[in-house]
Structures are given as structure tokens and as C-alpha cells.
Scaffold this active site. Structure first.
Site, PDB file in Angstrom:
ATOM      1  N   GLU A 171      -0.621  23.585  -9.246  1.00 42.39           N
ATOM      2  CA  GLU A 171       0.307  24.698  -9.502  1.00 42.39           C
ATOM      3  C   GLU A 171      -0.288  25.916  -8.808  1.00 42.39           C
ATOM      4  O   GLU A 171      -1.279  26.468  -9.267  1.00 42.39           O
ATOM      5  CB  GLU A 171       0.440  24.938 -11.005  1.00 42.39           C
ATOM      6  CG  GLU A 171       0.963  23.746 -11.801  1.00 42.39           C
ATOM      7  CD  GLU A 171       2.430  23.461 -11.535  1.00 42.39           C
ATOM      8  OE1 GLU A 171       3.089  24.255 -10.839  1.00 42.39           O
ATOM      9  OE2 GLU A 171       2.912  22.417 -12.008  1.00 42.39           O
ATOM     10  N   GLU A 194       0.999  36.753  -1.077  1.00 41.73           N
ATOM     11  CA  GLU A 194       1.048  36.973  -2.520  1.00 41.73           C
ATOM     12  C   GLU A 194       0.129  38.135  -2.890  1.00 41.73           C
ATOM     13  O   GLU A 194      -1.060  38.106  -2.578  1.00 41.73           O
ATOM     14  CB  GLU A 194       0.601  35.702  -3.254  1.00 41.73           C
ATOM     15  CG  GLU A 194       0.735  35.826  -4.755  1.00 41.73           C
ATOM     16  CD  GLU A 194       0.256  34.586  -5.502  1.00 41.73           C
ATOM     17  OE1 GLU A 194      -0.791  34.041  -5.149  1.00 41.73           O
ATOM     18  OE2 GLU A 194       0.959  34.179  -6.450  1.00 41.73           O
TER      19      GLU A 194
END
Ligand code: NAD
Length: 496
Positions: free
Chosen positions: A257, A390
Site C-alpha cells: 500500500e 506526493e
């Protein structure tokens, strides 16, 4: 100002085979809070020897202990007791989490409630799970038997640490695995409550083991350990790549993840009030340190100016302050290193010519601590770093689009593919766009509310594998098929 929780432990130790223990070599690392950036505790720094001990304890509990062999109802009972024990400590969990991570306390309370729900949910899964059977009438019958995979290694990040730890612990234990958890080194505090929670609930010794430590040392040793057939990892994409490479020689099962740069698409026909609320909450909740943050707002040109004005005005009013103050909406970023990284992205946005319309610096009310005002950049171009990378902080990009096809192209113009949010009242378009946007999870006219049965995970650089409901149980178990003939067995007679 920060409020220091009472009875803060000064020492955080490993928990191996039911016992608190320092590192074999006595090594420790310092843990600081994000408001004063002063060390408040020293944590045991696990190394290969500690991971060896923890894997041995988990391995012993798996091969010889009761946990994998308990009837599922018995396992579920203990998981439900873990949920009760978390609920009983929810205020304490929230206060420790807030102190250690800088998350606003109201949001940390929500995360503590969700942690309990993770265990309650997988307790239910344990007793309602059923297996597939395959019938070819008159010819063959096959049925699936499922076995826990063994010792599961769980490696978790510093954002919402307790919630994410339980999101892995609950299904791993429900499946009958025993576990070694390696929490993030910046935020080990709330995990220090897990040993007493597990023990109070009656989990057998050795089923849950906790090793603190630095990722490249303790985490890497867990990944490289041959006695750990499953690694569930949540964290940065770059770390995920390193873990996959390190796990390859052992052919481990991996759940990855990873990071995100999720788009929030606002079409001109959207309910702009609701879309504005959702866009702001989506990127500024959890301090923007949220993997599914809608950090790129893409707005149709006819509403672009209006939306930018609304976002900027509201962002300016977002309350940035002490994480322990219930009125706070954005707290302190987790660590000075991360804070510097987020600020470097603000500078990159300015250098690359994006238009800063809100925030961009430390709020005047907060002279110290890792605070950043809610930051909005408009006119962000897809080639800019703040659009592509990000940031993982309270910084959002707004970019205009003209046609639906442009919106989809912009949404997909990223290495990541974790979440997407679509705002439009055109039903057909909503589904069309949801199908075209490359993301593991999409919300139409809503924000990030999860149903724990659904597949959680990303596409592209956002991850591999799915967690949630049956997907988690699949990961922590092995499905094996047994074939039975329903007719006379005919075998080609070689050498007859
Ligand atoms: P990180 O990758 O730096 O660290 C995560 C964990 O991995 C920590 O426990 C760390 O100690 C450990 N680690 C680091 N290097 C390791 C190595 N070589 N081998 C084994 N373990 C190692 O991530 P972070 O900075 O703690 O977390 C932020 C990141 O997590 C962001 O990119 C965010 O998007 C991502 N995230 C993803 C999800 C999701 O579900 N997709 C959820 C939350 C956070």
C-alpha cells in the site's frame, strides 16, 4: 504550546513472546514530539537479533501454539475482546497519538474508534467466512481448504499509526497467522499500548510480537527473514520497491500500500458547496498526511475561478494549532525532516510559477513547531513537481480543464493511482469518468468514507494487492483446492 499526556512512558521496549524486552545489544533511538521537537522517550532499536527472536517466538506460536488451531469462533471472541480493550482505552490512544504524530485530537479520536472497528469487523469475518466449492455435475467436485500462511511481517508508516497497525493486525490474526509488527520509528508511542491490549484480551503469548526500530535495519531484517512468508507494507513507493527487491529471493507474498497523488475532479454542474467542503477536507484532514488525499483539484474552466476563490478563502480560515486543542483542524507535521520536505515543495511551487492563493508558510500564531498554514496553489501546470510528486502535507494544487477528455488525461497524468474523487450531477458522466480514471478507489459526489469489506489499494505506483474484507484474508492465508471424482476415474494407461 503542547499538552503532554500524563504518565508518558520514558522507555519503549519490544514485546516478544509475551515479554517486554530491550534490544539484544541495548541499542535505542530517541523519539520526539512534533510540537517541541524535543525527545520525550527512548525506544529500543531492533536489529537482526531482535527480529530473529521475534520471528522465532511467532514461529513457535504458529507451529506449536493454540492460535492457528482455535475454532474460528474462539478466535473471533478474542478479536472482539481486543476491540473492547481498544474502546476502553480510546481516549488514551487518541491522546498519545496526538502527542506523538501532531494529528488534531478530534481526528485521532476518530482513528482510535476505527482501530476498534478493524478488530470487530475481522472478528465477524472470521466466523462468517465460507469457502468456494466447484462442481462439474457427474464428473468432478472440488472444494477449497484454507490455511493461515504462517508468520506475517507487518510494516507500517507514521501517518495514523495505530489505525494502520490494527488494519493489518486484525485480519492477520483473524486468519490464524502469528505476527511481528514493526511500527514507524517516528511514531512508536501508541503501539506501546498493544501488548497490554493483546494480553488482556487473552491472545496467546507469541501470537503478537512488536519490534521497534529503524526501517532500513529492523524493517529490512524482517523482510529478509526466511521465516516470514508474508509482508504487508504500507509506506512510500520508493520503500515498497526496495522491499519487493529484498523479498524476491524468498518469494514472499507481498501486500504493498504505497503513495498517492489523487485527483479530485470538479465539473461545472457539480454541487460546488459540497465539492468545496469535500475537496478541503480531502486534502487538509490528517494534516494532509493522508495517502488518499485529493491533492490535485482539477476544475472545469467555467467554475475554476469561483472554486479557486472559495478554496483560498476557506483555507485561510482553517485553524492551525496545537494538536491537543479540540478546535484545531490542522496540527503539527510529524517530524522536522518531513516539515522541511513539505516546505521545500512550497518553494518548488513558487519557483516553478504556480500562483499561491493561500498559506505557504508558518502561521504567525505558531512561532515554533512543525506548523504550516493550509496552502493552496492555483494555475498549477502538469509538468510542475507539486503536480507530480506526493507532498504528504497540507498543500493542494488546483488546475483547470476544458473538456471531459482533458479532465481524464490530467487525472491520469501521474505515476500514482490510489484514489479519485469525482464531482458532477451528470450520472452517465460520473460513471464514465470513474471507469476511465486510473485509481484503485473512486468516490463519486462523496469523500473518503470506507466500507471495510471493499478492496483497498492502488494501481500503478500506488501499490500491489488489495486489503479489506476477504482480500485481506486471502493475503494472510493459502487457499488449496481438493479435487474429488464423481464418476469412475479414467486414467490414460501409459506403458500398459
Ligand atoms: P516509509 O516508506 O518511509 O516507512 C514506512 C515503514 O517502512 C516504516 O515503518 C519504516 O521504518 C519502514 N521502512 C523504511 N525503510 C525500510 C526498508 N528498507 N525495509 C523495510 N522497512 C522499511 O513511509 P512513511 O514516510 O512512514 O509513510 C508515508 C508514506 O506512506 C506516504 O508515501 C503515504 O502515501 C504512504 N501511505 C500509503 C497508504 C496506503 O494505504 N496506500 C496509507 C498510509 C500511508
Amino acid at each position: 504550546m503542547t499538552s503532554v499526556p500524563p504518565n508518558l512512558p520514558a522507555k519503549l521496549e519490544h514485546f516478544i513472546g509475551g515479554e517486554h524486552t530491550p534490544s539484544a545489544d541495548g541499542a535505542t533511538f530517541e523519539v520526539a514530539d512534533p510540537v517541541t521537537n524535543q525527545p520525550y522517550a527512548s525506544a529500543a532499536a531492533g536489529g537482526p537479533a531482535d527480529i530473529d527472536r521475534a520471528v522465532a517466538a511467532a514461529g513457535h506460536a504458529f507451529t506449536g501454539g493454540p492460535w492457528p488451531r482455535l475454532p474460528s469462533r474462539e478466535r473471533a471472541r478474542i478479536l472482539a475482546k481486543i476491540a473492547d480493550a481498544i474502546e476502553a482505552r480510546a481516549p488514551r490512544i487518541a491522546e498519545l497519538e496526538t502527542f506523538d504524530t501532531g494529528l488534531p485530537v478530534t481526528q485521532a479520536r476518530g482513528q482510535a474508534a476505527r482501530a476498534a472497528e478493524n478488530f470487530r469487523f475481522f472478528a465477524d469475518m472470521a466466523v462468517t467466512q465460507h469457502e468456494d466449492a466447484f462442481t462439474a455435475p457427474g464428473r468432478q467436485f472440488g472444494y477449497v481448504i484454507r490455511r493461515p500462511a504462517g508468520v506475517a511481517g507487518l510494516i507500517t508508516p507514521w501517518n495514523t499509526p495505530f489505525m494502520l497497525e490494527t488494519w493489518k493486525l486484525a485480519p492477520a490474526l483473524a486468519a490464524g497467522c502469528t505476527v511481528v509488527l514493526k511500527p514507524a520509528e517516528w511514531t512508536p508511542l501508541s503501539a506501546s499500548l498493544l501488548p497490554e491490549i493483546m494480553t488482556e484480551a487473552g491472545l496467546p503469548d507469541g501470537a503478537f510480537n512488536l519490534v521497534h526500530g529503524i526501517g532500513e535495519v529492523a524493517g529490512a531484517a524482517l523482510v529478509a527473514h526466511p521465516g516470514v512468508p508474508r509482508i504487508s507494507f504500507t509506506g512510500e513507493t520508493a520503500t515498497g520497491r526496495a522491499i519487493m527487491a529484498a523479498a524476491a529471493p524468498h518469494l514472499k507474498g507481498l501486500s504493498m500500500e504505497l503513495g498517492g497523488k489523487s485527483p479530485c475532479l470538479v465539473f461545472a454542474d457539480a454541487d460546488l458547496d459540497l465539492a468545496t467542503d469535500s475537496a478541503l477536507f480531502g486534502v487538509f484532514s490528517l494534516n494532509g498526511e493522508r495517502c488518499t488525499a485529493g491533492s490535485r483539484i482539477l476544475a472545469e474552466r467555467s467554475v475554476y475561478h469561483d472554486l479557486v476563490t472559495r478554496l483560498a478563502a476557506r483555507a485561510e480560515r482553517i485553524r492551525v494549532g496545537s494538536p491537543s486543542d479540540p478546535a484545531t483542524e490542522i496540527g503539527a507535521l510529524v517530524h522536522p525532516e518531513h516539515y522541511a520536505r513539505v516546505l521545500s515543495y512550497v518553494q518548488a511551487g513558487l519557483d516553478e510559477g504556480a500562483r499561491l492563493v493561500a498559506g505557504g508558510s508558518r502561521p504567525q500564531s505558531q512561532p515554533t513547531g512543525n506548523y504550516l498554514a493550509a496552502t493552496v496553489f492555483a494555475d498549477v501546470q502538469p509538468w510542475m513537481r507539486i503536480f507530480r510528486e506526493e507532498i504528504f502535507g497540507p498543500v493542494v494544487c488546483v488546475t483547470p480543464f476544458d473538456a471531459e477528455a482533458d479532465a481524464i488525461a490530467l487525472a491520469n497524468d501521474t505515476a500514482y493511482g490510489l484514489a479519485a474523487y469525482i464531482w458532477t450531477t451528470d450520472l452517465a458522466r460520473a460513471h464514465r469518468v470513474a471507469g476511465a480514471v486510473e485509481s484503485g478507489m473512486t468516490w463519486i459526489n462523496s469523500h473518503n468514507v470506507r466500507d471495510l469489506r471493499t478492496p483497498f489499494g492502488g494501481v500503478k505506483a500506488s501499490g500491489l494487492g488489495r486489503e479489506g474484507g476477504a482480500h485481506s484474508l486471502d493475503f494472510y492465508t493459502q487457499s488449496r483446492i481438493v479435487h474429488v471424482p464423481l464418476a469412475d476415474t479414467r486414467v490414460p494407461r501409459f506403458g500398459a
